[in-house]
Design a protein around this motif. Structure first.
Motif, PDB file in Angstrom:
ATOM      1  N   GLU A  60       0.831  -1.209   0.000  1.00  0.00           N
ATOM      2  CA  GLU A  60       0.000   0.000   0.000  1.00  0.00           C
ATOM      3  C   GLU A  60       0.865   1.258   0.000  1.00  0.00           C
ATOM      4  N   ARG A  67      -0.617   4.787  -7.802  1.00  0.00           N
ATOM      5  CA  ARG A  67      -2.057   5.023  -7.632  1.00  0.00           C
ATOM      6  C   ARG A  67      -2.394   6.490  -7.861  1.00  0.00           C
ATOM      7  N   GLU A  70      -2.177   7.318 -11.565  1.00  0.00           N
ATOM      8  CA  GLU A  70      -3.304   6.712 -12.268  1.00  0.00           C
ATOM      9  C   GLU A  70      -4.588   7.508 -12.038  1.00  0.00           C
ATOM     10  N   LYS A  71      -4.773   7.963 -10.819  1.00  0.00           N
ATOM     11  CA  LYS A  71      -5.973   8.744 -10.482  1.00  0.00           C
ATOM     12  C   LYS A  71      -5.905  10.126 -11.127  1.00  0.00           C
ATOM     13  N   HIS A  75      -6.091  14.634  -7.064  1.00  0.00           N
ATOM     14  CA  HIS A  75      -5.545  13.594  -6.198  1.00  0.00           C
ATOM     15  C   HIS A  75      -4.019  13.523  -6.355  1.00  0.00           C
ATOM     16  N   LYS A 127      -4.153   8.444   2.739  1.00  0.00           N
ATOM     17  CA  LYS A 127      -5.626   8.534   2.695  1.00  0.00           C
ATOM     18  C   LYS A 127      -6.123   9.278   1.465  1.00  0.00           C
ATOM     19  N   VAL A 129      -5.281   8.764  -1.647  1.00  0.00           N
ATOM     20  CA  VAL A 129      -5.538   7.778  -2.708  1.00  0.00           C
ATOM     21  C   VAL A 129      -5.447   6.394  -2.065  1.00  0.00           C
ATOM     22  N   PRO A 130      -6.539   5.974  -1.419  1.00  0.00           N
ATOM     23  CA  PRO A 130      -6.500   4.681  -0.718  1.00  0.00           C
ATOM     24  C   PRO A 130      -6.308   3.503  -1.673  1.00  0.00           C
ATOM     25  N   ALA A 131      -5.647   2.482  -1.163  1.00  0.00           N
ATOM     26  CA  ALA A 131      -5.488   1.241  -1.937  1.00  0.00           C
ATOM     27  C   ALA A 131      -6.815   0.505  -1.921  1.00  0.00           C
ATOM     28  N   GLU A 132      -7.103  -0.142  -3.017  1.00  0.00           N
ATOM     29  CA  GLU A 132      -8.390  -0.866  -3.091  1.00  0.00           C
ATOM     30  C   GLU A 132      -8.286  -2.255  -2.586  1.00  0.00           C
TER      31      GLU A 132
END
Length: 132
Positions: A60, A67, A70-71, A75, A127, A129-132
């Motif tokens: 994470e 992440r 990608e977002k 973000h 927080k 970009v939280p991991a899914e």
């Protein structure tokens, strides 16, 4: 009771919306990943001064730059700014600790405080970009 008097008449003032910050055009995952890694290298040095072991990064934590890129959008921008801010804190804190160490002073308590602040700030950045 008397009001404070001043020479400014704001009765006809118009409020302007805040200026939008310029977003970075294209997310640069290599740049942000390098800065993220550098922050963790500084944290490892602080951990050593705090007499703690080197932290192993979870997936994470390690994947945050990817992440965020990608977002994209705000973000990515907030993560990049958070990393920049954290780097500034770690750089100045580590310099201070190394200066004290060079003078022969025990820096364990101060290093532990900086270590804790690092973890609090890093948790806030994660927080975004939280991991899914």
């Amino acid at each position: 009771m008397s009001a404070i008097s001043h020479e400014f008449d704001l009765s006809q003032a118009t409020m302007q919306p805040p200026a939008k910050p310029a977003l970075r055009a294209v997310p640069n995952v290599e740049e942000i990943a390098a800065r993220w890694e550098a922050v963790h290298e500084a944290a490892a040095a602080v951990g050593k001064l705090a007499q703690l072991g080197r932290e192993s990064l979870t997936s994470e934590v390690a994947s945050l730059p990817f992440r965020a890129a990608e977002k994209g959008g705000w973000h990515y921008e907030m993560v990049a700014r958070g990393i920049d801010d954290l780097a500034a804190v770690m750089q100045s804190g580590l310099r201070a600790l190394l200066s004290l160490t060079a003078g022969g002073q025990d820096t364990t308590a101060a290093a532990l405080t900086l270590w804790r602040e690092f973890h609090i700030a890093r948790a806030a950045i994660l927080k975004l970009v939280p991991a899914e």
